[in-house]
Scaffold this motif. Structure first.
Motif, PDB file in Angstrom:
ATOM      1  N   LYS A  77      60.238  45.177 -39.718  1.00 20.14           N
ATOM      2  CA  LYS A  77      60.986  45.991 -40.674  1.00 20.14           C
ATOM      3  C   LYS A  77      62.492  45.986 -40.381  1.00 20.14           C
ATOM      4  O   LYS A  77      63.289  46.366 -41.230  1.00 20.14           O
ATOM      5  CB  LYS A  77      60.430  47.418 -40.751  1.00 20.14           C
ATOM      6  CG  LYS A  77      60.716  48.342 -39.609  1.00 20.14           C
ATOM      7  CD  LYS A  77      60.093  49.711 -39.985  1.00 20.14           C
ATOM      8  CE  LYS A  77      60.539  50.875 -39.170  1.00 20.14           C
ATOM      9  NZ  LYS A  77      60.410  50.898 -37.779  1.00 20.14           N
ATOM     10  N   GLU A  78      62.894  45.505 -39.215  1.00 15.23           N
ATOM     11  CA  GLU A  78      64.327  45.385 -38.892  1.00 15.23           C
ATOM     12  C   GLU A  78      64.926  44.079 -39.424  1.00 15.23           C
ATOM     13  O   GLU A  78      66.134  43.880 -39.330  1.00 15.23           O
ATOM     14  CB  GLU A  78      64.538  45.449 -37.369  1.00 15.23           C
ATOM     15  CG  GLU A  78      64.066  46.744 -36.707  1.00 15.23           C
ATOM     16  CD  GLU A  78      64.727  47.984 -37.287  1.00 15.23           C
ATOM     17  OE1 GLU A  78      65.915  47.913 -37.677  1.00 15.23           O
ATOM     18  OE2 GLU A  78      64.043  49.033 -37.394  1.00 15.23           O
ATOM     19  N   TYR A  90      62.561  41.922 -45.283  1.00 13.44           N
ATOM     20  CA  TYR A  90      61.444  42.880 -45.247  1.00 13.44           C
ATOM     21  C   TYR A  90      61.479  43.823 -46.448  1.00 13.44           C
ATOM     22  O   TYR A  90      62.530  44.319 -46.829  1.00 13.44           O
ATOM     23  CB  TYR A  90      61.493  43.714 -43.960  1.00 13.44           C
ATOM     24  CG  TYR A  90      60.460  44.827 -43.950  1.00 13.44           C
ATOM     25  CD1 TYR A  90      59.116  44.548 -43.734  1.00 13.44           C
ATOM     26  CD2 TYR A  90      60.834  46.153 -44.200  1.00 13.44           C
ATOM     27  CE1 TYR A  90      58.164  45.567 -43.752  1.00 13.44           C
ATOM     28  CE2 TYR A  90      59.889  47.173 -44.216  1.00 13.44           C
ATOM     29  CZ  TYR A  90      58.550  46.879 -43.990  1.00 13.44           C
ATOM     30  OH  TYR A  90      57.614  47.880 -44.015  1.00 13.44           O
ATOM     31  N   GLN A 139      65.979  40.974 -42.098  1.00 14.74           N
ATOM     32  CA  GLN A 139      66.343  40.722 -43.484  1.00 14.74           C
ATOM     33  C   GLN A 139      65.155  40.068 -44.179  1.00 14.74           C
ATOM     34  O   GLN A 139      64.549  39.153 -43.625  1.00 14.74           O
ATOM     35  CB  GLN A 139      67.539  39.778 -43.521  1.00 14.74           C
ATOM     36  CG  GLN A 139      68.678  40.347 -44.333  1.00 14.74           C
ATOM     37  CD  GLN A 139      69.847  39.391 -44.383  1.00 14.74           C
ATOM     38  OE1 GLN A 139      69.811  38.323 -43.801  1.00 14.74           O
ATOM     39  NE2 GLN A 139      70.888  39.797 -45.086  1.00 14.74           N
TER      40      GLN A 139
END
Lengths: 248, 248
Positions: free
Chosen positions: B231-232, B236, B234
């Motif tokens: 989720k960190e 996502y 690009q």
């Protein structure tokens, strides 16, 4: 997993050589598996009329015989060496009579003519009956497995390396060679096992089918996060292919 | 994969029943595999003195025989049914003589005494020689595979379900039962296959193409580990499908 093949004409000492190699590898505390190529058309491991044979004839596409001390998985088709090796997780796997695999090879022979017929750039040693007469041919050592097994297995330890993948040249030649060419070069000492680039980046991520490129640092974090959990689960084996799918 | 077992005393019609079932399942276009349990101590599939037998004696821990039309993977130990089933990807797998697996079962028998000795709550049908005499016992249909194979296979289609995992009760009873109890309840019509909570989750894991079942607790750890990193990055988006591949 280190894989090599021993091949040669019938009665040239192939199975004896392999028996001695397996015993010596085991003595050196390696785990060992083997594959025997059988060169006659009629080969069937179970007897006609046996229950497994009846299952096959009725149409079963895969039959297993489970006894008290062995379990035999019978595929009614010829598997490729790559497919077969997926069942193995051993330090060494010895192939008997397999010539169509990109692995280092030992020839067994009665005489120089038989060596000459089989010699290629993947051969790193010669053994079998011819070893009673000469001890080198074209720079390749000829070693008896009966009188000199330690020397033969020393050479195996020196020459046989972690099996390369078997990609088509069109799919991968990122080291500059095909997998077969790299195999030959490593055996000849002209390249190293580490030159195979596949072994280096080991993790892929897609989100909604788009490849997400990751710098090595992020690759490592994701890799460690997944492996950290998965390696605690039953079914995990080092170097096996792992796929995690979320939200499918 | 739907798995069931046919078991009963020698000469009760076990292998014949299985042959007829396999043929009928194949006629209905299913892919079918089978497992034969062999109940005598001396069983060895390859002949003494054969090359595969020589490899084993020398110490090889896994031996394969590859012929032109078959490939036999010979494990020199007894595998569990769960381990064996990892080699299968078929619509149906028929187990012959296997009693230690939590799958629906068919008894073959000569007479009521033999049925009574073997009857448990996983049995959904009876066949074999006794089917010449009676057609029901304690509510369970007795069907001949020789004269009534279509009826027998109709019942298999109705009763046999996707195999449940085989967790210890201490590891998972999130459906409210052990895997064995849920198997019995599904066969008796008191529960549904979908009641197994393992199958409902949002995360799937395969290792070397084998599905690895995870209890909900482990599912959550793996899910949080992957999402925590991904989720960190690009690219996502919440609820997008995520695939992580390692070692391909």
């Amino acid at each position: 997993m280190k894989v090599f093949s021993v091949f040669g004409i019938t009665q040239s000492g192939k199975t004896t050589t392999i028996e001695n190699i397996i015993k010596e590898l085991k003595k050196r505390r390696y785990s060992v598996g083997s594959v025997k190529e059988i060169h006659y058309e009629e080969f069937a491991i179970d007897d006609e009329g046996s229950n497994t044979s009846r299952h096959k004839r009725a149409g079963a596409e895969l039959v297993t015989a489970r006894g008290y001390y062995e379990t035999d998985i019978l595929f009614p088709r010829r598997l490729s060496v790559e497919e077969i090796l997926k069942f193995y997780q051993h330090d060494y796997v010895v192939l008997e009579g397999v010539t169509d695999s990109n692995v280092p090879k030992i020839i067994t022979a009665h005489n120089i003519e038989e060596i000459e017929e089989r010699l290629d750039r993947t051969v790193f040693a010669i053994s079998g009956r011819v070893s009673n007469e000469i001890n080198e041919y074209k720079g390749i050592p000829i070693i008896s497995s009966i009188t000199d097994i330690e020397k033969l297995v020393d050479l195996i330890e020196e020459k046989v390396f972690e099996k390369l993948p078997q990609f088509l040249e069109e799919c991968c030649s990122s080291c500059g060679y095909s997998c077969n060419e790299l195999t030959e070069k490593i055996i000849r000492g002209e390249a190293k096992r580490e030159d195979c680039s596949i072994s280096q980046s080991n993790i892929k991520l897609t989100i909604n089918d788009n490849d997400i490129p990751m710098v090595p640092f992020v690759q490592n974090i994701l890799y460690n996060s997944v492996i950290g959990v998965v390696k605690e689960l039953q079914g995990y084996q080092k170097d096996h292919k792992i796929i995690v799918k979320i939200g499918e």
